[in-house]
Design a protein around this motif. Structure first.
Motif, PDB file in Angstrom:
ATOM      1  N   UNK A   1       0.829  -1.206   0.000  1.00  0.00           N
ATOM      2  CA  UNK A   1       0.000   0.000   0.000  1.00  0.00           C
ATOM      3  C   UNK A   1       0.866   1.260   0.000  1.00  0.00           C
ATOM      4  N   UNK A   2       1.966   1.225   0.772  1.00  0.00           N
ATOM      5  CA  UNK A   2       2.863   2.372   0.827  1.00  0.00           C
ATOM      6  C   UNK A   2       3.460   2.629  -0.560  1.00  0.00           C
ATOM      7  N   UNK A   3       3.787   1.533  -1.242  1.00  0.00           N
ATOM      8  CA  UNK A   3       4.346   1.632  -2.586  1.00  0.00           C
ATOM      9  C   UNK A   3       3.334   2.264  -3.542  1.00  0.00           C
ATOM     10  N   UNK A   4       2.087   1.789  -3.442  1.00  0.00           N
ATOM     11  CA  UNK A   4       1.005   2.319  -4.276  1.00  0.00           C
ATOM     12  C   UNK A   4       0.857   3.817  -4.064  1.00  0.00           C
ATOM     13  N   UNK A   5       0.830   4.231  -2.779  1.00  0.00           N
ATOM     14  CA  UNK A   5       0.642   5.637  -2.447  1.00  0.00           C
ATOM     15  C   UNK A   5       1.794   6.461  -3.022  1.00  0.00           C
ATOM     16  N   UNK A   6       3.018   5.931  -2.899  1.00  0.00           N
ATOM     17  CA  UNK A   6       4.175   6.637  -3.433  1.00  0.00           C
ATOM     18  C   UNK A   6       4.072   6.809  -4.927  1.00  0.00           C
ATOM     19  N   UNK A   7       3.646   5.758  -5.618  1.00  0.00           N
ATOM     20  CA  UNK A   7       3.540   5.830  -7.064  1.00  0.00           C
ATOM     21  C   UNK A   7       2.445   6.804  -7.469  1.00  0.00           C
ATOM     22  N   UNK A   8       1.316   6.764  -6.745  1.00  0.00           N
ATOM     23  CA  UNK A   8       0.182   7.621  -7.094  1.00  0.00           C
ATOM     24  C   UNK A   8       0.587   9.088  -6.990  1.00  0.00           C
ATOM     25  N   UNK A   9       1.463   9.379  -6.064  1.00  0.00           N
ATOM     26  CA  UNK A   9       1.947  10.740  -5.858  1.00  0.00           C
ATOM     27  C   UNK A   9       2.554  11.322  -7.135  1.00  0.00           C
ATOM     28  N   UNK A  10       3.293  10.466  -7.848  1.00  0.00           N
ATOM     29  CA  UNK A  10       4.000  10.947  -9.023  1.00  0.00           C
ATOM     30  C   UNK A  10       3.172  10.775 -10.299  1.00  0.00           C
ATOM     31  N   UNK A  11       1.922  10.328 -10.152  1.00  0.00           N
ATOM     32  CA  UNK A  11       1.138  10.043 -11.343  1.00  0.00           C
ATOM     33  C   UNK A  11      -0.002  11.018 -11.546  1.00  0.00           C
ATOM     34  N   UNK A  12      -0.463  11.068 -12.781  1.00  0.00           N
ATOM     35  CA  UNK A  12      -1.587  11.925 -13.104  1.00  0.00           C
ATOM     36  C   UNK A  12      -2.875  11.158 -12.850  1.00  0.00           C
ATOM     37  N   UNK A  13      -3.963  11.903 -12.663  1.00  0.00           N
ATOM     38  CA  UNK A  13      -5.249  11.269 -12.428  1.00  0.00           C
ATOM     39  C   UNK A  13      -6.366  12.138 -13.013  1.00  0.00           C
ATOM     40  N   UNK A  14      -7.394  11.508 -13.566  1.00  0.00           N
ATOM     41  CA  UNK A  14      -8.503  12.300 -14.115  1.00  0.00           C
ATOM     42  C   UNK A  14      -9.257  13.063 -13.024  1.00  0.00           C
ATOM     43  N   UNK A  15      -9.126  12.610 -11.773  1.00  0.00           N
ATOM     44  CA  UNK A  15      -9.903  13.202 -10.669  1.00  0.00           C
ATOM     45  C   UNK A  15      -9.125  14.294  -9.939  1.00  0.00           C
ATOM     46  N   UNK A  16      -7.964  14.675 -10.467  1.00  0.00           N
ATOM     47  CA  UNK A  16      -7.052  15.550  -9.722  1.00  0.00           C
ATOM     48  C   UNK A  16      -7.719  16.824  -9.188  1.00  0.00           C
ATOM     49  N   UNK A  17      -8.597  17.445  -9.997  1.00  0.00           N
ATOM     50  CA  UNK A  17      -9.208  18.718  -9.568  1.00  0.00           C
ATOM     51  C   UNK A  17     -10.653  18.545  -9.115  1.00  0.00           C
ATOM     52  N   UNK A  18     -11.082  17.304  -8.893  1.00  0.00           N
ATOM     53  CA  UNK A  18     -12.491  17.063  -8.565  1.00  0.00           C
ATOM     54  C   UNK A  18     -12.979  17.913  -7.392  1.00  0.00           C
ATOM     55  N   UNK A  19     -12.160  18.053  -6.353  1.00  0.00           N
ATOM     56  CA  UNK A  19     -12.637  18.877  -5.243  1.00  0.00           C
ATOM     57  C   UNK A  19     -12.110  20.306  -5.309  1.00  0.00           C
ATOM     58  N   UNK A  20     -10.926  20.514  -5.904  1.00  0.00           N
ATOM     59  CA  UNK A  20     -10.360  21.873  -5.915  1.00  0.00           C
ATOM     60  C   UNK A  20     -10.908  22.739  -7.040  1.00  0.00           C
ATOM     61  N   UNK A  21     -11.401  22.114  -8.116  1.00  0.00           N
ATOM     62  CA  UNK A  21     -11.960  22.900  -9.228  1.00  0.00           C
ATOM     63  C   UNK A  21     -12.982  22.064  -9.990  1.00  0.00           C
ATOM     64  N   UNK A  22     -14.124  21.805  -9.343  1.00  0.00           N
ATOM     65  CA  UNK A  22     -15.076  20.845  -9.902  1.00  0.00           C
ATOM     66  C   UNK A  22     -15.636  21.231 -11.284  1.00  0.00           C
ATOM     67  N   UNK A  23     -15.641  22.535 -11.607  1.00  0.00           N
ATOM     68  CA  UNK A  23     -16.205  22.929 -12.912  1.00  0.00           C
ATOM     69  C   UNK A  23     -15.165  23.070 -14.010  1.00  0.00           C
ATOM     70  N   UNK A  24     -13.938  22.674 -13.714  1.00  0.00           N
ATOM     71  CA  UNK A  24     -12.852  22.872 -14.678  1.00  0.00           C
ATOM     72  C   UNK A  24     -13.205  22.407 -16.088  1.00  0.00           C
ATOM     73  N   UNK A  25     -13.660  21.147 -16.214  1.00  0.00           N
ATOM     74  CA  UNK A  25     -13.858  20.606 -17.564  1.00  0.00           C
ATOM     75  C   UNK A  25     -14.929  21.375 -18.328  1.00  0.00           C
TER      76      UNK A  25
END
Ligand code: HEM
Ligand code: NAG
Length: 318
Positions: free
Chosen positions: A15-39
């Motif tokens: 799980x720690x490895x997963x979290x570390x990898x996710x940190x350096x990766x892009x995600x479609x949900x990246x702005x879901x809470x910080x900028x929900x109307x972006x798209x």
């Protein structure tokens, strides 16, 4: 008991490895809470821009390509030159050619008004490029997000990493391979030339001496692109349906009507001939491959975590 503990430790490490990898990766949900109307903000601004001028979809798509191929998709192409800073806009492949910067500025202003200092210029470019393709009838895909903006740019990398229109197939394959993209990705992404325009200077030699150019097509193009003069005169990259994102580009290659020398290299008796035939006859396969290759291109060298910055003005460092 010991076995259970080992399992737990292993699970924790995983799980720690997963979290570390996710940190350096892009995600479609990246702005879901910080900028929900972006798209929707980006989509409506791109809709306006393309309604005003259809070519803008092509120009923005190309900006994204030229951003990603030069030190990764980091918004570096958007930086203006200043007296103390040399950017990429005046590199050979971009000078008097790259366009659409005002549209990105306008979208960025709308995004800033809704979500201050939150969304990178690099991500805005990635979303705008996708929306432009969709607006002209092309495929859609989920855009990965979370790129940050570069604090530098490189005119020399822009000059050396972007393939030119005189490239042969070997050079094209190697330019894409240097960015981790396959020959198939290269041939699919070249389908972007189903929209947009090129200047005479980029295809003059193609219509004045290439052996594999369609004679009537070359004669048509020479009318506005003579052997000298008219360097800036424009012609559609896809002679048949210049404002539709379709698979006509590949059909043109089959009859030797690729506009750029580099276009026709994809269908000139070499390794990509079969794929060009496939894309020309099966739009669904082309659409699928193009969309997947755009995601891969968008993954080139992003700045994530605390690297780079979220530029407030896409033209300047903060
Ligand atoms: C395979 C190597 C490639 C070469 C050698 C190449 C070269 C060129 C050249 C010379 C032009 C005309 C520029 C001008 O005259 O101002 C152009 C236009 C364009 N390129 Fe490419 N390109 C390549 C790949 C790509 C890729 C991968 C994309 C996007 C995924 C792309 C998208 C475009 C678009 C949309 C235009 C038209 C832009 C407009 O109308 O403003 N190209 N390309
Ligand atoms: C040139 O283009 C025409 C269609 O415009 C086509 O009928 C012809 O076969 C082409 N020639 C070659 C050599 O592909």
């Amino acid at each position: 008991m010991a076995a259970l503990l080992t399992t737990r430790i292993l699970l924790f490490c995983f799980l720690a490895l997963l979290a570390g990898a996710a940190d350096a990766q892009l995600s479609p949900a990246f702005y879901d809470s910080s900028c929900p109307n972006l798209e929707s903000i980006v989509r409506s601004a791109m809709t306006q821009a393309v309604n005003r001028e259809q070519r803008m979809a092509a120009s923005i798509l190309r900006l994204f390509f030229h951003d990603c191929f030069v030190n990764g998709c980091d918004g570096s192409i958007l930086l203006d030159d200043t007296s103390s800073f040399t950017g990429e806009k005046n590199a050979g492949p971009n000078a008097n050619s790259a366009r659409g910067f005002e549209v990105i500025d306008a979208i960025k202003a709308n995004v800033e008004a809704a979500c201050r200092a939150t969304v990178s210029c690099a991500d805005i470019l990635a979303l705008s490029a996708r929306d432009g393709v969709v607006l002209l009838g092309g495929p859609t895909w989920t855009v990965q997000l979370g790129r940050r903006d570069a604090r530098t740019a490189s005119q020399s990398a822009a000059n050396s990493n972007l393939p030119g229109p005189g490239s042969n197939l070997r050079q094209l394959v190697s330019a894409f391979s240097a960015k981790g993209l396959s020959a198939r990705d290269m041939t699919a992404l070249s389908g972007a030339h189903t929209i947009g325009q090129a200047r005479c200077a980029t295809f003059r030699s193609r219509i004045n001496g290439d052996a594999n150019v369609n004679a009537s097509f070359a004669a048509l193009r020479r009318r506005s692109c003579p052997s000298s003069g008219g360097d800036g005169s424009l012609a559609p990259l896809d002679v048949q349906t210049p404002a539709a994102f379709d698979n006509q580009y590949y059909q043109n290659l089959l009859v030797q009507q690729g506009l750029l020398h580099s276009d026709q290299e994809l269908f000139n008796g070499g390794s990509q001939d079969a794929l060009v035939r496939l894309y020309s006859s099966d739009a669904a396969v082309f659409n699928r491959d193009f969309a997947a290759a755009m995601v891969r291109m968008g993954n080139i060298g992003p700045l994530t975590g605390s690297r780079g910055e979220i530029r407030v003005n896409c033209r300047r460092l903060n």
